[in-house]
Design a protein around this motif. Sequence first.
Motif, PDB file in Angstrom:
ATOM      1  N   VAL A 128     156.912  87.050  11.341  1.00 28.57           N
ATOM      2  CA  VAL A 128     156.620  86.046  10.324  1.00 28.57           C
ATOM      3  C   VAL A 128     157.870  85.787   9.494  1.00 28.57           C
ATOM      4  O   VAL A 128     158.291  86.623   8.689  1.00 28.57           O
ATOM      5  N   ALA A 129     158.480  84.638   9.737  1.00 24.10           N
ATOM      6  CA  ALA A 129     159.637  84.193   8.970  1.00 24.10           C
ATOM      7  C   ALA A 129     159.137  83.247   7.871  1.00 24.10           C
ATOM      8  O   ALA A 129     157.992  83.349   7.443  1.00 24.10           O
ATOM      9  N   THR A 130     159.963  82.332   7.420  1.00 25.75           N
ATOM     10  CA  THR A 130     159.550  81.454   6.330  1.00 25.75           C
ATOM     11  C   THR A 130     160.204  80.083   6.445  1.00 25.75           C
ATOM     12  O   THR A 130     161.354  79.962   6.893  1.00 25.75           O
ATOM     13  N   ALA A 131     159.464  79.070   6.012  1.00 21.44           N
ATOM     14  CA  ALA A 131     160.031  77.727   5.949  1.00 21.44           C
ATOM     15  C   ALA A 131     161.137  77.652   4.906  1.00 21.44           C
ATOM     16  O   ALA A 131     161.948  76.723   4.924  1.00 21.44           O
ATOM     17  N   GLY A 132     161.194  78.637   4.017  1.00 21.75           N
ATOM     18  CA  GLY A 132     162.238  78.696   2.999  1.00 21.75           C
ATOM     19  C   GLY A 132     163.616  79.015   3.549  1.00 21.75           C
ATOM     20  O   GLY A 132     164.599  79.040   2.790  1.00 21.75           O
ATOM     21  N   GLU A 133     163.716  79.264   4.857  1.00 23.90           N
ATOM     22  CA  GLU A 133     165.025  79.445   5.474  1.00 23.90           C
ATOM     23  C   GLU A 133     165.792  78.130   5.567  1.00 23.90           C
ATOM     24  O   GLU A 133     166.991  78.124   5.875  1.00 23.90           O
ATOM     25  N   PHE A 134     165.100  77.019   5.322  1.00 16.56           N
ATOM     26  CA  PHE A 134     165.720  75.703   5.444  1.00 16.56           C
ATOM     27  C   PHE A 134     165.885  75.115   4.045  1.00 16.56           C
ATOM     28  O   PHE A 134     164.919  74.639   3.441  1.00 16.56           O
ATOM     29  N   CYS A 171     158.008  80.202  11.253  1.00 16.53           N
ATOM     30  CA  CYS A 171     158.533  79.695   9.988  1.00 16.53           C
ATOM     31  C   CYS A 171     157.341  79.182   9.183  1.00 16.53           C
ATOM     32  O   CYS A 171     156.883  78.054   9.374  1.00 16.53           O
ATOM     33  N   GLN A 172     156.854  80.030   8.303  1.00 18.74           N
ATOM     34  CA  GLN A 172     155.579  79.763   7.628  1.00 18.74           C
ATOM     35  C   GLN A 172     155.791  79.135   6.255  1.00 18.74           C
ATOM     36  O   GLN A 172     156.697  79.514   5.511  1.00 18.74           O
ATOM     37  N   GLY A 173     154.944  78.183   5.924  1.00 19.23           N
ATOM     38  CA  GLY A 173     154.972  77.581   4.604  1.00 19.23           C
ATOM     39  C   GLY A 173     154.395  78.526   3.557  1.00 19.23           C
ATOM     40  O   GLY A 173     154.042  79.675   3.836  1.00 19.23           O
ATOM     41  N   ILE A 174     154.298  78.051   2.330  1.00 20.56           N
ATOM     42  CA  ILE A 174     153.747  78.843   1.232  1.00 20.56           C
ATOM     43  C   ILE A 174     152.265  79.083   1.507  1.00 20.56           C
ATOM     44  O   ILE A 174     151.489  78.135   1.647  1.00 20.56           O
ATOM     45  N   VAL A 175     151.884  80.341   1.597  1.00 17.12           N
ATOM     46  CA  VAL A 175     150.493  80.698   1.880  1.00 17.12           C
ATOM     47  C   VAL A 175     149.720  80.751   0.555  1.00 17.12           C
ATOM     48  O   VAL A 175     150.183  81.338  -0.415  1.00 17.12           O
ATOM     49  N   PHE A 192     162.271  82.731  23.493  1.00 20.51           N
ATOM     50  CA  PHE A 192     162.299  82.836  22.033  1.00 20.51           C
ATOM     51  C   PHE A 192     161.718  81.532  21.491  1.00 20.51           C
ATOM     52  O   PHE A 192     162.286  80.459  21.669  1.00 20.51           O
ATOM     53  N   LYS A 193     160.558  81.627  20.855  1.00 28.18           N
ATOM     54  CA  LYS A 193     159.821  80.427  20.444  1.00 28.18           C
ATOM     55  C   LYS A 193     159.788  80.316  18.925  1.00 28.18           C
ATOM     56  O   LYS A 193     159.448  81.278  18.229  1.00 28.18           O
ATOM     57  N   ILE A 194     160.148  79.139  18.435  1.00 24.16           N
ATOM     58  CA  ILE A 194     160.051  78.831  17.009  1.00 24.16           C
ATOM     59  C   ILE A 194     158.775  78.028  16.776  1.00 24.16           C
ATOM     60  O   ILE A 194     158.503  77.055  17.485  1.00 24.16           O
ATOM     61  N   VAL A 195     157.982  78.444  15.786  1.00 19.24           N
ATOM     62  CA  VAL A 195     156.769  77.710  15.419  1.00 19.24           C
ATOM     63  C   VAL A 195     156.785  77.477  13.915  1.00 19.24           C
ATOM     64  O   VAL A 195     156.979  78.407  13.138  1.00 19.24           O
ATOM     65  N   HIS A 196     156.591  76.241  13.501  1.00 19.02           N
ATOM     66  CA  HIS A 196     156.466  75.920  12.086  1.00 19.02           C
ATOM     67  C   HIS A 196     154.993  76.020  11.699  1.00 19.02           C
ATOM     68  O   HIS A 196     154.191  75.151  12.035  1.00 19.02           O
ATOM     69  N   GLN A 197     154.674  77.111  11.016  1.00 19.93           N
ATOM     70  CA  GLN A 197     153.289  77.374  10.611  1.00 19.93           C
ATOM     71  C   GLN A 197     153.052  76.689   9.262  1.00 19.93           C
ATOM     72  O   GLN A 197     153.026  77.316   8.211  1.00 19.93           O
ATOM     73  N   ILE A 198     152.872  75.383   9.349  1.00 22.91           N
ATOM     74  CA  ILE A 198     152.787  74.513   8.178  1.00 22.91           C
ATOM     75  C   ILE A 198     151.675  73.499   8.441  1.00 22.91           C
ATOM     76  O   ILE A 198     151.576  72.957   9.532  1.00 22.91           O
ATOM     77  N   THR A 199     150.851  73.250   7.439  1.00 20.83           N
ATOM     78  CA  THR A 199     149.800  72.248   7.620  1.00 20.83           C
ATOM     79  C   THR A 199     149.962  71.039   6.709  1.00 20.83           C
ATOM     80  O   THR A 199     149.534  69.943   7.065  1.00 20.83           O
ATOM     81  N   GLU A 200     150.557  71.231   5.521  1.00 26.29           N
ATOM     82  CA  GLU A 200     150.694  70.122   4.577  1.00 26.29           C
ATOM     83  C   GLU A 200     151.987  70.234   3.787  1.00 26.29           C
ATOM     84  O   GLU A 200     152.522  71.330   3.584  1.00 26.29           O
ATOM     85  N   ASN A 260     161.029  67.285   5.383  1.00 27.47           N
ATOM     86  CA  ASN A 260     160.119  66.848   6.426  1.00 27.47           C
ATOM     87  C   ASN A 260     160.247  67.809   7.604  1.00 27.47           C
ATOM     88  O   ASN A 260     161.340  68.005   8.130  1.00 27.47           O
ATOM     89  N   PHE A 261     159.165  68.439   7.977  1.00 21.77           N
ATOM     90  CA  PHE A 261     159.163  69.410   9.069  1.00 21.77           C
ATOM     91  C   PHE A 261     158.478  68.841  10.304  1.00 21.77           C
ATOM     92  O   PHE A 261     157.417  68.226  10.189  1.00 21.77           O
ATOM     93  N   GLU A 262     159.062  69.046  11.457  1.00 22.75           N
ATOM     94  CA  GLU A 262     158.319  68.872  12.696  1.00 22.75           C
ATOM     95  C   GLU A 262     157.397  70.082  12.832  1.00 22.75           C
ATOM     96  O   GLU A 262     157.858  71.219  12.775  1.00 22.75           O
ATOM     97  N   ALA A 263     156.116  69.859  12.984  1.00 25.37           N
ATOM     98  CA  ALA A 263     155.155  70.966  13.064  1.00 25.37           C
ATOM     99  C   ALA A 263     154.011  70.556  13.973  1.00 25.37           C
ATOM    100  O   ALA A 263     152.910  70.236  13.503  1.00 25.37           O
ATOM    101  N   ASN A 264     154.258  70.579  15.263  1.00 15.92           N
ATOM    102  CA  ASN A 264     153.279  70.073  16.232  1.00 15.92           C
ATOM    103  C   ASN A 264     152.650  71.153  17.116  1.00 15.92           C
ATOM    104  O   ASN A 264     151.586  70.933  17.693  1.00 15.92           O
ATOM    105  N   LYS A 265     153.304  72.302  17.240  1.00 13.38           N
ATOM    106  CA  LYS A 265     152.874  73.276  18.247  1.00 13.38           C
ATOM    107  C   LYS A 265     151.489  73.851  17.944  1.00 13.38           C
ATOM    108  O   LYS A 265     150.667  74.019  18.851  1.00 13.38           O
ATOM    109  N   LEU A 266     151.227  74.165  16.692  1.00 17.28           N
ATOM    110  CA  LEU A 266     149.924  74.753  16.356  1.00 17.28           C
ATOM    111  C   LEU A 266     148.793  73.737  16.503  1.00 17.28           C
ATOM    112  O   LEU A 266     147.694  74.079  16.938  1.00 17.28           O
TER     113      LEU A 266
END
Length: 371
Positions: free
Chosen positions: A141-147, A211-215, A282-290, A325-331
């Motif tokens: 579990v990483a974070t969208a805050g890396e960007f 790369c997870q957003g704020i939970v 090695f797979k990157i996933v943006h775990q972001i919904t909004e 603006n994040f690309e977040a399509n995989k989930l």
Amino acid sequence: TCDQKVSDMITNKKRILILGSSGYIGIALYGLLKNNGYAVSGIDNGKKSKLLEETGVQSLIHDRKHADFDIDISTQYKELKNIIVDFNPDTIVNLAQIPSAPWSMLSAETASDTQRNNICGALNVYWAVKETNPDIHILQVATAGEFSDWLYPDSLSIPEGNRVIVKYRDRDWEIPTPRYGGSWYHQAKTHASLNADYANRIWDIKITDICQGIVYGHYDGSPYYYDSIWGTVYNRFIAQAVVGIPLTVYGKGGQMRSFINIENSIGAIKLLIDNPPKDKEFKIVHQITELYRVEGVARMIQEASDCQIQYIDNPRIEQNTNDFNFEANKLRTLGLEVIHMRDEISKTLDVIRKYKDKIQTEKILPTIKWK
């Protein structure tokens, strides 16, 4: 344990080892997986509880603990390796991190402790998998805050992948997706993501970097942090609305941020457990919904609670406004059904109002500055 392992293999149960199993996400994930028939084991050394005591903060809601093993994965490598050999997981979910940007900015000691814990813990996981069973899927579990906001200006979409091609001196140049954290905590996450990329490249181990957003939000059985060090902005605003403290928007509130409800967070992790990367991937996933601006979150909570909003000096070093603006399509492709923040606000307010008298109002305003 051996008998249980044989039993789980006969029944084809997926075996999941959760690192940081007594945290905000870990407790919820442990319960979800158990209830869905997975064989689950957890490691947690209680570090977060020690840090809460040090800062004089308590979770608003009493939380359950789900830890089968009490070790520090950043320092007790042999013990970690032995647990992996004995339990033989299909997937390791690494949540064992110090989860606070403000805490990492407090002092040299807290900054170095955050980086040592978060980077070295993840590094030990890569080595343990490499030396025991390279087929284990590591879900980190990483974070969208890396960007950082300044790194992706003018609505430049952050790609959901580990490589990008850029033009440099009239050539197409493939490079790792640019990252640059906005605190020592976020920099630790950035280094861990780069280390995961490297471990995959040299050892061919399967890693999903989330790369997870704020939970945000309340989940039954999990803790609820609302203070300025450990609480996320939504959870903090909800507590402020309940006790009548005007919501503290940092700066002008134009910061665009990514979010995901805690129920969506653990549901997404379950989807990724069930859909691991291909061998050697090695797979990157943006775990972001909004995506919302901080001021927008405050306005939605104000509409639901009739609270006040105040704008205070920003203790952080960040742009007053940005257009992330994040690309977040995989989930979504895997079938994640989005829980919308606007629909959750009244529910969260109803829960937190029950604990109004326990809210430590003196812990809400920020006391740690970046500069």
